[in-house]
Design a protein around this motif. Sequence first.
Motif, short mmCIF file in Angstrom:
data_model
loop_
_atom_site.label_atom_id
_atom_site.label_comp_id
_atom_site.label_asym_id
_atom_site.label_seq_id
_atom_site.Cartn_x
_atom_site.Cartn_y
_atom_site.Cartn_z
N PHE A 159 41.16 29.67 -6.41
CA PHE A 159 42.46 29.06 -6.63
C PHE A 159 43.51 30.13 -6.86
N GLU A 160 44.72 29.89 -6.37
CA GLU A 160 45.85 30.75 -6.67
C GLU A 160 46.74 30.01 -7.66
N GLY A 161 46.47 30.21 -8.94
CA GLY A 161 47.19 29.45 -9.94
C GLY A 161 46.71 28.01 -9.97
N ILE A 162 47.66 27.08 -9.91
CA ILE A 162 47.38 25.66 -10.10
C ILE A 162 47.40 24.91 -8.77
N SER A 212 43.56 31.11 -12.95
CA SER A 212 42.87 30.33 -11.92
C SER A 212 41.47 29.92 -12.35
N ARG A 213 41.03 28.82 -11.76
CA ARG A 213 39.63 28.41 -11.88
C ARG A 213 38.86 29.01 -10.70
N LEU A 214 37.55 28.92 -10.75
CA LEU A 214 36.70 29.44 -9.69
C LEU A 214 35.49 28.52 -9.54
N HIS A 215 35.23 28.07 -8.29
CA HIS A 215 34.06 27.23 -8.01
C HIS A 215 33.13 27.98 -7.07
#
Length: 281
Positions: A268-271, A170-173
């Motif tokens: 995010f949970e995955g994509i 996951s990404r993180l913002h």
Amino acid sequence: MTLFVNRLTQLDVSLWCPRRGLVGASWHIDVELDGELGEDGMLFDFGEVKPWIKSRLDAGADHTLLVPTRAAGVELHDCREGLCVRASLPYAFEVRAPRQALTLLPWQEISTERLAAHMAAELMRRPPPRVSDIRLHLREETIEGPAYTYSHGLRRHAGNCQRIAHGHRSRLHVWQQGHRVPALEQQWCDWLNNRYLFDQRDIVDSGESGSRDQVASHYLSPQGSFFLSLPRERCAVLPTPTTVEQIAAWLAEAITRETGTATRVQAFEGIDKGAIAEARP
């Protein structure tokens, strides 16, 4: 003739790596199908390709723990939950779960190329009419900036997320004062990477060893009984279920406490999916 569909679906799993330990993963799945055209001018109706493949992946590797059974330090045996997997490298690890929660692969290590070929061969056991070959390609989401992998299990989930060792990449913002804060995103991705996220209420005594260095989780869900144990330094403990909504809220509160500044987090949970939460000092 070859029919192709890019980003047909995605695969969210955890895998055991003899070098990294328990690792979450999310991959786009691209597919190519070879065959002959029918009288309708089609090889396979696009409207049927995705549900046909996705239903079989959902019943197979997706949301399972991928276990390379020939990896150094890996042992398997039957148990009352179904199957027990223990590993000693790179750290002590144990999972006990119903068999459908585990994908056993007779390899020393998992690779995307070999996994894609394996899943394609499974699909070809009963191919659609006119399809002579299937090829799958697994690829990570392109993420500009930091990303992290994590594993978890959701006891209350009605679907396959209840399996105790599945995961995501996951990404993180992170926003403060209306602006993204890349340094905080990097800091927290580095800390979270390759961790298992526990729900505090599922934690139990680690079992036979009783080691304070291990954290263990056990729960019952509609699919059966699940148990997992791994080193404390590979864990993060939340006071709530580890849904993406609660992960976002937990991170927003933790970053706000640490920095003293109101924080907005998009987890995010995955994509392509996730949740947003905000916290104030």
